[in-house]
Design a protein around this motif. Sequence first.
Motif: not given
Lengths: 93, 223
Positions: A61-63, A71-73, A75
């Motif tokens: 997770l990236r935020y 923005w949240i990723d 994938t």
Amino acid sequence: MDHVDGNALAGPLSELFAVDITAATGRCVNCGLTGPVAELRVYDRAPGLVARCPGCGHVLLRYVRTPDSAWIDLTGTVSLRVRLPDGDEEGRG
Amino acid sequence: MARLAETRRETGTARTLVFDVPGWPGHLAGQHVDVRLTAPDGYAAQRSYSLSAPDRVELTVQRIPDGEVSPYLTDVLGVGDPVEIRGPVGGWFVWRPGAGPDVLLIAGGSGIAPLMAMVRARRLAGSGTRFRLVYSTRTPGDVFYADELRRPEPGLDVTHVYTRAAPDGWPRPPGRLTVDDLGDGPPDRDCFVCGPTGFVESAADMLLARGHDPRRIKTERFG
Ligand SMILES: Cc1cc2nc3c(=O)[nH]c(=O)nc-3n(C[C@H](O)[C@H](O)[C@H](O)COP(=O)(O)OP(=O)(O)OC[C@H]3O[C@@H](n4cnc5c(N)ncnc54)[C@H](O)[C@@H]3O)c2cc1C
Ligand SMILES: [Zn+2]
């Protein structure tokens, strides 16, 4: 400074989700490990937050929060399983 | 917006801050808040702090000498000053009072804060759940809530572990937490471990080595 853990995501992600995501069970794309988001390894002194799998180090997770958007990723995450509050105090927080 | 209502010195470098927060919804023992400080030029820094009491918005902050946020909270913030607080947050590292299984709490340094909320929540609820607290600090002078933890309390068993200097006559030589410090209780307990990251990882490894169920070990790393 060492990493912290997914408990530290509770505040930032409370802006996006109505339920507490740190108690949700996540599954890693890379190694298949499942476990609570609270157990991810979180690096939080960068401009954003990066959460890695405790098993294999893959990014789940990236935020990134800017003044007018979030923005949240996800994938790196196959799935998130969230226990829904049953209407009583479980929903607090 | 929270306002500082009251403070208590815990040690030479730690302070408990009690806030008034209009509309506070209540919280569970183990939850935390995010404190956000904004400089006049708009630069903002945000850090997490555990709620250390079950019934009030109390935080206990340890000053990190070269830290950005903690020295302000321990040394500068005055009664009546406003602070931006988000919370309560966190739904995983929590203990709910009731007739649940025995609990083992392992604290390193300021990691005592959320575990103290659990000890106090147990007391407040009159819960019969047995608690064992193993609390590691460098010296006796670094113990938070020292007077409160000295008072005998049925069903609560407190063990101090000193890593640098112990009181005179203390049976255990100063040194890092070992598996022997965890006592010989049965492994079928709920465990909560909190403190600096390295401390939490070694304590969790000890619990696993002693046969505790990984699903019943909850950890929180302060960094
Ligand atoms: C969920 C959660 C709950 C927390 N609850 C509490 C609490 O109840 N009480 C409390 O005092 N702190 C708590 N912390 C830690 C707190 O959020 C800050 O990290 C800490 O106060 C340091 O912030 P700072 O801005 O002063 O230092 P920073 O400017 O972030 O760091 C400055 C220097 O200090 C070192 N450092 C950073 N954090 C720590 C640390 N925790 N221990 C030792 N060295 C460190 C770094 O290596 C760096 O060199 C919690 C953290 C998390 C993730
Ligand atoms: Zn993985």
